[in-house]
Motif scaffolding. Structure first.
Motif, PDB file in Angstrom:
ATOM      1  N   GLY A 102      85.373  12.683  67.314  1.00  0.00           N
ATOM      2  CA  GLY A 102      84.404  12.786  66.232  1.00  0.00           C
ATOM      3  C   GLY A 102      83.680  14.110  66.184  1.00  0.00           C
ATOM      4  O   GLY A 102      82.931  14.383  65.241  1.00  0.00           O
ATOM      5  N   LEU A 103      83.916  14.975  67.169  1.00  0.00           N
ATOM      6  CA  LEU A 103      83.191  16.237  67.233  1.00  0.00           C
ATOM      7  C   LEU A 103      83.580  17.190  66.111  1.00  0.00           C
ATOM      8  O   LEU A 103      82.794  18.064  65.727  1.00  0.00           O
ATOM      9  CB  LEU A 103      83.422  16.909  68.587  1.00  0.00           C
ATOM     10  CG  LEU A 103      82.768  16.207  69.780  1.00  0.00           C
ATOM     11  CD1 LEU A 103      83.312  16.754  71.089  1.00  0.00           C
ATOM     12  CD2 LEU A 103      81.255  16.366  69.716  1.00  0.00           C
ATOM     13  N   LEU A 104      84.773  17.054  65.552  1.00  0.00           N
ATOM     14  CA  LEU A 104      85.183  17.957  64.482  1.00  0.00           C
ATOM     15  C   LEU A 104      84.410  17.715  63.192  1.00  0.00           C
ATOM     16  O   LEU A 104      84.372  18.582  62.315  1.00  0.00           O
ATOM     17  CB  LEU A 104      86.683  17.843  64.234  1.00  0.00           C
ATOM     18  CG  LEU A 104      87.585  18.311  65.378  1.00  0.00           C
ATOM     19  CD1 LEU A 104      89.052  18.163  64.991  1.00  0.00           C
ATOM     20  CD2 LEU A 104      87.285  19.759  65.762  1.00  0.00           C
ATOM     21  N   GLY A 105      83.801  16.562  63.072  1.00  0.00           N
ATOM     22  CA  GLY A 105      82.992  16.262  61.886  1.00  0.00           C
ATOM     23  C   GLY A 105      81.508  16.303  62.155  1.00  0.00           C
ATOM     24  O   GLY A 105      80.721  15.748  61.385  1.00  0.00           O
ATOM     25  N   ILE A 106      81.109  17.002  63.212  1.00  0.00           N
ATOM     26  CA  ILE A 106      79.719  16.959  63.646  1.00  0.00           C
ATOM     27  C   ILE A 106      78.737  17.377  62.556  1.00  0.00           C
ATOM     28  O   ILE A 106      77.668  16.789  62.417  1.00  0.00           O
ATOM     29  CB  ILE A 106      79.534  17.817  64.923  1.00  0.00           C
ATOM     30  CG1 ILE A 106      78.204  17.503  65.604  1.00  0.00           C
ATOM     31  CG2 ILE A 106      79.698  19.302  64.639  1.00  0.00           C
ATOM     32  CD1 ILE A 106      78.110  18.079  67.007  1.00  0.00           C
ATOM     33  N   GLY A 107      79.096  18.372  61.756  1.00  0.00           N
ATOM     34  CA  GLY A 107      78.187  18.835  60.714  1.00  0.00           C
ATOM     35  C   GLY A 107      78.597  18.444  59.317  1.00  0.00           C
ATOM     36  O   GLY A 107      77.949  18.819  58.343  1.00  0.00           O
ATOM     37  N   ALA A 108      79.669  17.682  59.191  1.00  0.00           N
ATOM     38  CA  ALA A 108      80.189  17.316  57.872  1.00  0.00           C
ATOM     39  C   ALA A 108      79.393  16.155  57.280  1.00  0.00           C
ATOM     40  O   ALA A 108      78.834  15.331  58.010  1.00  0.00           O
ATOM     41  CB  ALA A 108      81.663  16.928  57.985  1.00  0.00           C
ATOM     42  N   PRO A 109      79.352  16.054  55.953  1.00  0.00           N
ATOM     43  CA  PRO A 109      78.610  14.956  55.321  1.00  0.00           C
ATOM     44  C   PRO A 109      79.191  13.595  55.679  1.00  0.00           C
ATOM     45  O   PRO A 109      80.393  13.436  55.833  1.00  0.00           O
ATOM     46  CB  PRO A 109      78.782  15.241  53.812  1.00  0.00           C
ATOM     47  CG  PRO A 109      79.174  16.677  53.718  1.00  0.00           C
ATOM     48  CD  PRO A 109      79.948  16.976  54.969  1.00  0.00           C
ATOM     49  N   GLU A 110      78.306  12.615  55.787  1.00  0.00           N
ATOM     50  CA  GLU A 110      78.746  11.263  56.106  1.00  0.00           C
ATOM     51  C   GLU A 110      79.663  10.704  55.024  1.00  0.00           C
ATOM     52  O   GLU A 110      80.569   9.921  55.309  1.00  0.00           O
ATOM     53  CB  GLU A 110      77.527  10.353  56.296  1.00  0.00           C
ATOM     54  CG  GLU A 110      76.699  10.705  57.524  1.00  0.00           C
ATOM     55  CD  GLU A 110      75.502   9.801  57.688  1.00  0.00           C
ATOM     56  OE1 GLU A 110      75.235   8.988  56.765  1.00  0.00           O
ATOM     57  OE2 GLU A 110      74.809   9.903  58.730  1.00  0.00           O
ATOM     58  N   ALA A 111      79.444  11.113  53.779  1.00  0.00           N
ATOM     59  CA  ALA A 111      80.268  10.618  52.673  1.00  0.00           C
ATOM     60  C   ALA A 111      81.734  10.987  52.834  1.00  0.00           C
ATOM     61  O   ALA A 111      82.609  10.334  52.248  1.00  0.00           O
ATOM     62  CB  ALA A 111      79.737  11.170  51.345  1.00  0.00           C
ATOM     63  N   TYR A 112      82.015  12.022  53.636  1.00  0.00           N
ATOM     64  CA  TYR A 112      83.391  12.455  53.862  1.00  0.00           C
ATOM     65  C   TYR A 112      83.897  12.056  55.255  1.00  0.00           C
ATOM     66  O   TYR A 112      84.962  12.494  55.674  1.00  0.00           O
ATOM     67  CB  TYR A 112      83.510  13.960  53.686  1.00  0.00           C
ATOM     68  CG  TYR A 112      83.400  14.400  52.242  1.00  0.00           C
ATOM     69  CD1 TYR A 112      84.534  14.575  51.464  1.00  0.00           C
ATOM     70  CD2 TYR A 112      82.161  14.624  51.664  1.00  0.00           C
ATOM     71  CE1 TYR A 112      84.440  14.969  50.133  1.00  0.00           C
ATOM     72  CE2 TYR A 112      82.055  15.027  50.342  1.00  0.00           C
ATOM     73  CZ  TYR A 112      83.195  15.191  49.577  1.00  0.00           C
ATOM     74  OH  TYR A 112      83.087  15.590  48.256  1.00  0.00           O
ATOM     75  N   GLY A 113      83.131  11.234  55.955  1.00  0.00           N
ATOM     76  CA  GLY A 113      83.562  10.774  57.264  1.00  0.00           C
ATOM     77  C   GLY A 113      82.970  11.543  58.424  1.00  0.00           C
ATOM     78  O   GLY A 113      83.321  11.294  59.580  1.00  0.00           O
ATOM     79  N   GLY A 114      82.060  12.477  58.138  1.00  0.00           N
ATOM     80  CA  GLY A 114      81.419  13.243  59.193  1.00  0.00           C
ATOM     81  C   GLY A 114      80.168  12.562  59.725  1.00  0.00           C
ATOM     82  O   GLY A 114      79.844  11.432  59.333  1.00  0.00           O
ATOM     83  N   SER A 115      79.468  13.260  60.602  1.00  0.00           N
ATOM     84  CA  SER A 115      78.267  12.702  61.226  1.00  0.00           C
ATOM     85  C   SER A 115      76.971  13.300  60.695  1.00  0.00           C
ATOM     86  O   SER A 115      75.900  12.740  60.937  1.00  0.00           O
ATOM     87  CB  SER A 115      78.318  12.914  62.747  1.00  0.00           C
ATOM     88  OG  SER A 115      79.413  12.242  63.318  1.00  0.00           O
ATOM     89  N   ALA A 116      77.058  14.454  60.010  1.00  0.00           N
ATOM     90  CA  ALA A 116      75.857  15.135  59.513  1.00  0.00           C
ATOM     91  C   ALA A 116      74.800  15.248  60.602  1.00  0.00           C
ATOM     92  O   ALA A 116      73.611  15.022  60.379  1.00  0.00           O
ATOM     93  CB  ALA A 116      75.303  14.412  58.289  1.00  0.00           C
ATOM     94  N   ALA A 117      75.234  15.585  61.800  1.00  0.00           N
ATOM     95  CA  ALA A 117      74.315  15.668  62.938  1.00  0.00           C
ATOM     96  C   ALA A 117      73.423  16.893  62.822  1.00  0.00           C
ATOM     97  O   ALA A 117      73.788  17.893  62.201  1.00  0.00           O
ATOM     98  CB  ALA A 117      75.111  15.727  64.245  1.00  0.00           C
ATOM     99  N   PRO A 118      72.235  16.846  63.419  1.00  0.00           N
ATOM    100  CA  PRO A 118      71.343  18.009  63.378  1.00  0.00           C
ATOM    101  C   PRO A 118      71.962  19.210  64.088  1.00  0.00           C
ATOM    102  O   PRO A 118      72.845  19.067  64.951  1.00  0.00           O
ATOM    103  CB  PRO A 118      70.095  17.517  64.126  1.00  0.00           C
ATOM    104  CG  PRO A 118      70.180  16.033  64.141  1.00  0.00           C
ATOM    105  CD  PRO A 118      71.635  15.691  64.113  1.00  0.00           C
ATOM    106  N   ALA A 119      71.478  20.392  63.733  1.00  0.00           N
ATOM    107  CA  ALA A 119      71.978  21.616  64.353  1.00  0.00           C
ATOM    108  C   ALA A 119      71.779  21.595  65.861  1.00  0.00           C
ATOM    109  O   ALA A 119      72.592  22.145  66.613  1.00  0.00           O
ATOM    110  CB  ALA A 119      71.275  22.832  63.744  1.00  0.00           C
TER     111      ALA A 119
END
Length: 346
Positions: free
Chosen positions: A44-61
């Motif tokens: 899941g680290l590859l989606g760390i900053g990606a929007p949740e709507a696209y399957g990412g985590s939208a994690a803080p910087a």
């Protein structure tokens, strides 16, 4: 009072402890294995900053920085391959809808790993890669001096400069194809394992829907500049790994210096606008180099003659530190670094 770590931080630590660190010396002398990349994709680290709507985590910087420190301190070569992915993700988030809708989901979910071929833009007004309109799409010609992750990446974000002075970014498959040829893997003093090649572009044609971003070069360069003057979490990660090889008396003062630089650098990142305090950011970047150099040198000295062995962790970290001194270097950062080195007292 303790704070529960973010799930992605926990996964990064598990990856580092169970897979990356135990094999780091072997990887350093060979290449990043596909198994490491498969594990990164599953994490899941590859989606760390990606929007949740696209399957990412939208994690803080702050979470992205902490995971970068963990991965780089465990195996800098693996970290460097996967860190390329985050710029293409960020580009897609703000980029053209056709490319975004086709690629952002698979990249955020870890189904596709992307590399980058754009650092040569920083050589402008030289244009190592030229882009012109052709047949309703774009033709790329020139040389990409450095491309990391060849044979591991699924796609790449390729950039060049148009004849109207625009920076143009487009996606293509990371494989040889008509108009795109890769050199043999480079043998480097550090991070040879990251599978770096150069790319020769001779009429590579990409359709309009492959384009993720077009912007006047000056606007892109202004947005890019903070990246080249900001302290890298990987520098802090390698420094921490080197401090772990030292006794408390030696590590203590260096750990204090590290904490001070890291705190100020991350405070600026969180509280100031990206284009504020650029001089201070660059000064902190240079101070982070000083602490890293001291820590990795101390690790070499502490190891004595054993540090000369190629399977020495201290030597690997020292060579990775050398690489990080040069990563993302521009004429501005090079001048500032040389000036700082010239002022170091005898």
């Amino acid at each position: 009072m303790t704070t529960t770590p973010h799930p992605l931080v926990t996964r990064a630590r598990q990856l580092a402890d169970d897979l990356l660190a135990p094999h780091a010396e072997t990887v350093d002398q060979s290449e990043v294995p596909t198994g490491h990349i498969a594990a990164i994709k599953r994490s899941g680290l590859l989606g760390i900053g990606a929007p949740e709507a696209y399957g990412g985590s939208a994690a803080p910087a702050s979470v992205a920085r902490e995971t970068a420190e963990i991965l780089s301190g465990a195996c800098c070569s693996t970290w460097f391959v996967q860190t390329q992915h985050h710029t293409p993700v960020a580009t897609l988030v703000k980029g053209a809808p056709p490319a975004r809708e086709r690629l952002l989901g698979p990249m955020a979910r870890g189904e596709l790993l992307s590399g980058v071929a754009y650092a040569h833009l920083r050589a402008y007004p030289r244009t190592p890669v030229r882009v012109v309109r052709e047949r309703g799409g774009w033709r790329f010609d020139g040389t990409v001096p450095w491309y990391t992750g060849w044979g591991l990446n699924d796609v790449m974000l390729l950039a060049g400069v148009t004849d109207t002075g625009e920076a143009l970014f487009a996606f293509t498959e990371a494989r040889e194809q008509p108009g795109l040829r890769a050199s043999p893997p480079m043998r480097l003093a550090a991070l040879t394992a990251a599978r770096t090649v150069s790319l020769e572009l001779d009429g590579l044609w990409l359709p309009e829907e492959a384009v993720a971003l077009r912007a006047p070069y000056e606007r892109w360069a202004a947005e890019d500049r903070p990246k080249t003057v900001t302290a890298s979490p990987a520098v802090f990660g390698v420094t921490e790994a080197a401090l772990g090889l030292l006794d408390d008396d030696t590590a203590g003062p260096l750990r204090t210096r590290l904490a001070e630089v890291r705190h100020r650098a991350y405070t600026l990142a969180d509280e100031a606008a990206p284009h504020e305090h650029l001089d201070e950011r660059l000064a902190l970047r240079l101070r982070s180099y000083e602490v890293m150099r001291a820590a990795t040198t101390a690790a070499l000295v502490s190891g004595g003659g054993r540090s000369m062995a190629l399977n020495s962790k201290a030597q690997r970290l020292a060579r990775e530190a050398m690489f990080l001194l040069l990563q993302g270097q521009t004429a501005e950062s090079r001048r500032a670094h040389l000036s700082a080195l010239a002022r170091i007292p005898d």
